[in-house]
Write a protein that holds these residues in place. Structure first.
Motif, PDB file in Angstrom:
ATOM      1  N   SER A  67       3.856  40.990  13.553  1.00  0.00           N
ATOM      2  CA  SER A  67       3.662  39.564  13.308  1.00  0.00           C
ATOM      3  C   SER A  67       3.828  38.758  14.590  1.00  0.00           C
ATOM      4  CB  SER A  67       4.625  39.072  12.234  1.00  0.00           C
ATOM      5  OG  SER A  67       5.828  38.676  12.806  1.00  0.00           O
ATOM      6  N   VAL A  68       4.680  39.237  15.512  1.00  0.00           N
ATOM      7  CA  VAL A  68       4.807  38.538  16.793  1.00  0.00           C
ATOM      8  C   VAL A  68       3.486  38.629  17.553  1.00  0.00           C
ATOM      9  CG1 VAL A  68       5.917  38.610  19.049  1.00  0.00           C
ATOM     10  CG2 VAL A  68       7.290  38.807  17.012  1.00  0.00           C
ATOM     11  N   VAL A  69       2.894  39.830  17.584  1.00  0.00           N
ATOM     12  CA  VAL A  69       1.605  39.994  18.265  1.00  0.00           C
ATOM     13  C   VAL A  69       0.545  39.127  17.596  1.00  0.00           C
ATOM     14  CG1 VAL A  69      -0.231  41.650  18.747  1.00  0.00           C
ATOM     15  CG2 VAL A  69       2.136  42.306  19.104  1.00  0.00           C
ATOM     16  N   GLY A  70       0.550  39.130  16.246  1.00  0.00           N
ATOM     17  CA  GLY A  70      -0.433  38.335  15.519  1.00  0.00           C
ATOM     18  C   GLY A  70      -0.303  36.854  15.811  1.00  0.00           C
ATOM     19  N   ALA A  71       0.934  36.346  15.761  1.00  0.00           N
ATOM     20  CA  ALA A  71       1.138  34.920  16.001  1.00  0.00           C
ATOM     21  C   ALA A  71       0.769  34.560  17.438  1.00  0.00           C
ATOM     22  CB  ALA A  71       2.584  34.547  15.710  1.00  0.00           C
ATOM     23  N   ALA A  72       1.137  35.422  18.382  1.00  0.00           N
ATOM     24  CA  ALA A  72       0.805  35.133  19.785  1.00  0.00           C
ATOM     25  C   ALA A  72      -0.706  35.114  19.977  1.00  0.00           C
ATOM     26  CB  ALA A  72       1.458  36.163  20.702  1.00  0.00           C
ATOM     27  N   ALA A  73      -1.418  36.030  19.300  1.00  0.00           N
ATOM     28  CA  ALA A  73      -2.876  36.056  19.431  1.00  0.00           C
ATOM     29  C   ALA A  73      -3.505  34.812  18.815  1.00  0.00           C
ATOM     30  CB  ALA A  73      -3.436  37.315  18.762  1.00  0.00           C
ATOM     31  N   LEU A  85      -2.151  31.898  18.509  1.00  0.00           N
ATOM     32  CA  LEU A  85      -1.740  30.643  19.144  1.00  0.00           C
ATOM     33  C   LEU A  85      -2.197  30.537  20.590  1.00  0.00           C
ATOM     34  CD1 LEU A  85       1.850  30.322  17.693  1.00  0.00           C
ATOM     35  CD2 LEU A  85      -0.082  28.858  17.209  1.00  0.00           C
ATOM     36  N   ARG A  86      -2.866  31.553  21.133  1.00  0.00           N
ATOM     37  CA  ARG A  86      -3.249  31.452  22.540  1.00  0.00           C
ATOM     38  C   ARG A  86      -4.277  30.328  22.686  1.00  0.00           C
ATOM     39  NH1 ARG A  86      -6.503  34.913  20.229  1.00  0.00           N
ATOM     40  NH2 ARG A  86      -8.623  35.230  20.990  1.00  0.00           N
ATOM     41  N   PRO A  87      -4.291  29.631  23.829  1.00  0.00           N
ATOM     42  CA  PRO A  87      -5.220  28.515  24.003  1.00  0.00           C
ATOM     43  C   PRO A  87      -6.658  29.002  23.890  1.00  0.00           C
ATOM     44  CG  PRO A  87      -3.606  28.611  25.779  1.00  0.00           C
ATOM     45  CD  PRO A  87      -3.467  29.866  25.003  1.00  0.00           C
ATOM     46  N   SER A  88      -7.477  28.282  23.118  1.00  0.00           N
ATOM     47  CA  SER A  88      -8.880  28.678  22.979  1.00  0.00           C
ATOM     48  C   SER A  88      -9.665  28.165  24.175  1.00  0.00           C
ATOM     49  CB  SER A  88      -9.444  28.133  21.684  1.00  0.00           C
ATOM     50  OG  SER A  88      -9.405  26.728  21.723  1.00  0.00           O
ATOM     51  N   SER A  89     -10.959  28.489  24.199  1.00  0.00           N
ATOM     52  CA  SER A  89     -11.751  28.169  25.392  1.00  0.00           C
ATOM     53  C   SER A  89     -11.904  26.665  25.575  1.00  0.00           C
ATOM     54  CB  SER A  89     -13.127  28.829  25.283  1.00  0.00           C
ATOM     55  OG  SER A  89     -13.696  28.485  24.040  1.00  0.00           O
ATOM     56  N   GLU A  90     -11.794  25.903  24.446  1.00  0.00           N
ATOM     57  CA  GLU A  90     -11.969  24.445  24.617  1.00  0.00           C
ATOM     58  C   GLU A  90     -10.674  23.775  25.058  1.00  0.00           C
ATOM     59  OE1 GLU A  90     -12.657  24.889  20.542  1.00  0.00           O
ATOM     60  OE2 GLU A  90     -13.445  26.551  21.723  1.00  0.00           O
ATOM     61  N   GLU A  91      -9.599  24.549  25.127  1.00  0.00           N
ATOM     62  CA  GLU A  91      -8.327  23.917  25.448  1.00  0.00           C
ATOM     63  C   GLU A  91      -7.834  24.382  26.814  1.00  0.00           C
ATOM     64  OE1 GLU A  91      -6.425  23.473  21.015  1.00  0.00           O
ATOM     65  OE2 GLU A  91      -6.304  25.369  22.057  1.00  0.00           O
ATOM     66  N   THR A  92      -7.063  23.544  27.446  1.00  0.00           N
ATOM     67  CA  THR A  92      -6.497  23.927  28.729  1.00  0.00           C
ATOM     68  C   THR A  92      -4.989  23.767  28.663  1.00  0.00           C
ATOM     69  OG1 THR A  92      -6.916  21.674  29.415  1.00  0.00           O
ATOM     70  CG2 THR A  92      -8.453  23.358  30.198  1.00  0.00           C
ATOM     71  N   GLU A  93      -4.320  24.590  29.446  1.00  0.00           N
ATOM     72  CA  GLU A  93      -2.883  24.424  29.550  1.00  0.00           C
ATOM     73  C   GLU A  93      -2.599  23.447  30.665  1.00  0.00           C
ATOM     74  OE1 GLU A  93       0.375  27.476  29.501  1.00  0.00           O
ATOM     75  OE2 GLU A  93      -1.342  28.723  28.986  1.00  0.00           O
ATOM     76  N   GLN A  94      -1.705  22.552  30.430  1.00  0.00           N
ATOM     77  CA  GLN A  94      -1.364  21.629  31.511  1.00  0.00           C
ATOM     78  C   GLN A  94       0.137  21.425  31.560  1.00  0.00           C
ATOM     79  OE1 GLN A  94      -3.497  18.081  30.277  1.00  0.00           O
ATOM     80  NE2 GLN A  94      -1.657  17.341  29.284  1.00  0.00           N
ATOM     81  N   ARG A  95       0.618  21.193  32.766  1.00  0.00           N
ATOM     82  CA  ARG A  95       2.050  20.919  32.924  1.00  0.00           C
ATOM     83  C   ARG A  95       2.306  19.508  32.441  1.00  0.00           C
ATOM     84  NH1 ARG A  95       4.759  25.204  32.831  1.00  0.00           N
ATOM     85  NH2 ARG A  95       3.010  25.427  31.509  1.00  0.00           N
ATOM     86  N   VAL A  96       3.200  19.357  31.493  1.00  0.00           N
ATOM     87  CA  VAL A  96       3.515  18.003  31.051  1.00  0.00           C
ATOM     88  C   VAL A  96       4.630  17.447  31.923  1.00  0.00           C
ATOM     89  CG1 VAL A  96       2.755  17.982  28.688  1.00  0.00           C
ATOM     90  CG2 VAL A  96       4.869  19.139  29.288  1.00  0.00           C
ATOM     91  N   LEU A 110      -1.248  30.689  11.620  1.00  0.00           N
ATOM     92  CA  LEU A 110      -2.554  30.604  10.939  1.00  0.00           C
ATOM     93  C   LEU A 110      -2.878  29.149  10.584  1.00  0.00           C
ATOM     94  CD1 LEU A 110      -2.802  33.585   8.450  1.00  0.00           C
ATOM     95  CD2 LEU A 110      -4.457  32.930  10.170  1.00  0.00           C
ATOM     96  N   ALA A 111      -1.858  28.405  10.099  1.00  0.00           N
ATOM     97  CA  ALA A 111      -2.087  27.013   9.730  1.00  0.00           C
ATOM     98  C   ALA A 111      -2.527  26.206  10.951  1.00  0.00           C
ATOM     99  CB  ALA A 111      -0.820  26.418   9.115  1.00  0.00           C
ATOM    100  N   ARG A 149      -9.588  24.745  13.909  1.00  0.00           N
ATOM    101  CA  ARG A 149     -10.990  25.084  13.622  1.00  0.00           C
ATOM    102  C   ARG A 149     -11.630  24.089  12.661  1.00  0.00           C
ATOM    103  NH1 ARG A 149     -11.869  27.501  17.502  1.00  0.00           N
ATOM    104  NH2 ARG A 149     -10.891  29.475  18.023  1.00  0.00           N
ATOM    105  N   HIS A 150     -10.888  23.669  11.623  1.00  0.00           N
ATOM    106  CA  HIS A 150     -11.507  22.881  10.562  1.00  0.00           C
ATOM    107  C   HIS A 150     -11.041  21.432  10.550  1.00  0.00           C
ATOM    108  CE1 HIS A 150     -13.311  26.447   8.829  1.00  0.00           C
ATOM    109  NE2 HIS A 150     -12.154  27.061   8.928  1.00  0.00           N
ATOM    110  N   GLY A 151     -10.029  21.111  11.317  1.00  0.00           N
ATOM    111  CA  GLY A 151      -9.572  19.731  11.364  1.00  0.00           C
ATOM    112  C   GLY A 151      -8.895  19.260  10.093  1.00  0.00           C
ATOM    113  N   THR A 152      -8.449  20.187   9.251  1.00  0.00           N
ATOM    114  CA  THR A 152      -7.749  19.782   8.042  1.00  0.00           C
ATOM    115  C   THR A 152      -6.741  20.865   7.672  1.00  0.00           C
ATOM    116  OG1 THR A 152      -7.939  19.232   5.711  1.00  0.00           O
ATOM    117  CG2 THR A 152      -9.514  20.823   6.584  1.00  0.00           C
ATOM    118  N   VAL A 153      -5.682  20.452   6.957  1.00  0.00           N
ATOM    119  CA  VAL A 153      -4.727  21.440   6.458  1.00  0.00           C
ATOM    120  C   VAL A 153      -4.584  21.324   4.958  1.00  0.00           C
ATOM    121  CG1 VAL A 153      -3.362  21.892   8.526  1.00  0.00           C
ATOM    122  CG2 VAL A 153      -2.907  19.851   7.175  1.00  0.00           C
TER     123      VAL A 153
END
Lengths: 245, 116
Positions: A77-83, A85-96, B95-96, B102-106
């Motif tokens: 489940s740790v591997v699953g959650a990490a996969a 939650l990784r930033p998608s291609s439309e998102e960027t990581e930035q230092r806040v 997942l949520a 992806r869908h903009g809704t929960v």
């Protein structure tokens, strides 16, 4: 399915379950009964292996294969959650920038409790076989303790003092060590996860055979897993921004 | 009442399930699942309880090993249960977040409409 239809289906299913459940518990042994057949077998088996904490003996000795499955669920489940939650291609990581404004009192309590919590966590992991506690409980306390840095300080402070890569390694090493200890048990006693260490003196820290060792490696794995999990959520929430926002 | 603890367990499981059925928010549904799982903890611990001052199944220099303790097997199973519950909750929350991205809704109802 409309909401009404769904409620009706649940009302039927829930009603049947409620009736069946009440009928079932009426036939159970009385609440607080003095007859516990598993207890009568588990306690002598634990004492025979020099383990004072019978719950740990059940988890890491008598039902160790079960715990092996459980910690596989944990790492999966740790591997699953990490996969996920990784930033998608439309998102960027930035230092806040450090926006945290923490109350002085919160900061003080956080910094005072940080070492106390870490020591408590290590203590729970190391004495898992002899006193209440064990790898799972101690590991969670250690991982939460590290995140007191976030409560007391700020995310950048936590990020600097918590190399996530190290915890990723700890997670996998802990899980692998459990399997390796199991295989050593298989080679020396003929049973997977068999207890191959001397049992020691009852109640001493160097007793309990493999229980203490397995508790320790589970502790390492739980710390790694929890920190990786929490850091994925933190990164998602704090440092990842969609490009259009 | 002898079966009171068992009834609490059944109530928690049903209340959690009812919450999932009428949920309008995925995080709410996940918390409801945790409530339902809490029912299993109560059930397990109730099965292992023993009246009359039975102590915890942990021995030491003051508590010599004896059989007058609550059932350690169900306690170990509760521990397993809690760990699995925590990891499943984490996976579902991830997942949520992904569904929201992806869908903009929960809202589960709106997700059904988006499927086509």
């Amino acid at each position: 399915m409309s909401r009404l239809a769904r409620l009706l289906v649940f009302a039927f299913g829930g009603g049947v379950m409620a009736v069946a459940f009440v009928l079932a518990v009426l036939d159970l042994p009385h609440f607080g009964t003095h007859e516990h057949l598993y207890r009568d077998l588990a306690v002598p088996a634990a004492v025979q292996h020099g383990t004072a904490n019978v719950v740990s003996a059940v988890n890491f000795d008598q039902r160790a294969v079960d715990t092996f499955g459980e910690e596989s669920i944990l790492i999966a489940s740790v591997v699953g959650a990490a996969a996920l939650l990784r930033p998608s291609s439309e998102e960027t990581e930035q230092r806040v920038p450090d926006l945290g404004r923490t109350l002085e009192g919160t900061r003080l309590i956080g910094y005072v409790l940080l070492p106390v919590t870490l020591v408590l966590g290590v203590d729970l992991v190391l004495h898992g076989g002899t006193t209440p506690g064990g790898g799972f409980q101690g590991g969670v306390i250690l991982a939460t303790g590290i995140h007191l840095l976030y409560v007391a300080g700020s995310y950048p402070a936590l990020d600097r003092l918590r190399p996530v890569t190290m915890f990723e390694i700890a997670d996998s090493v802990g899980a692998a060590a459990f399997a390796v200890i199991g295989l050593i048990g298989l080679a020396s006693t003929g049973a997977f996860l068999g207890d191959f260490l001397p049992y020691g003196d009852f109640g001493q820290i160097l007793s309990t055979g493999t229980v203490q060792v397995l508790s320790g490696v589970v502790g390492v794995e739980v710390v790694g897993g929890m920190v990786v999990l929490l850091s994925s959520f933190f990164e998602q929430e704090i440092t990842v921004r969609a490009e259009d926002s | 009442m002898a079966i009171y603890a068992y009834l609490v367990a059944g109530y928690l499981i049903l209340a959690g399930s009812y919450g999932i059925v009428r949920s309008r928010h995925l995080v709410h549904a996940i918390v409801c699942l945790s409530v339902a799982q809490a029912g299993t903890y109560v059930l397990l611990l109730a099965v292992g309880y023993q009246r009359g001052g039975a102590s915890a199944p942990v021995f030491g220099s003051t508590t010599k090993p004896n059989k007058d303790v609550v059932d350690p097997v169900v306690q170990a199973m509760t521990l397993t249960d809690i760990v699995v519950s925590a990891t499943v909750t984490a996976l579902l929350l991830a997942l949520a977040i992904q569904i929201n991205r992806r869908h903009g809704t929960v809202d589960p109802d709106e997700l059904a409409a988006l499927k086509g």
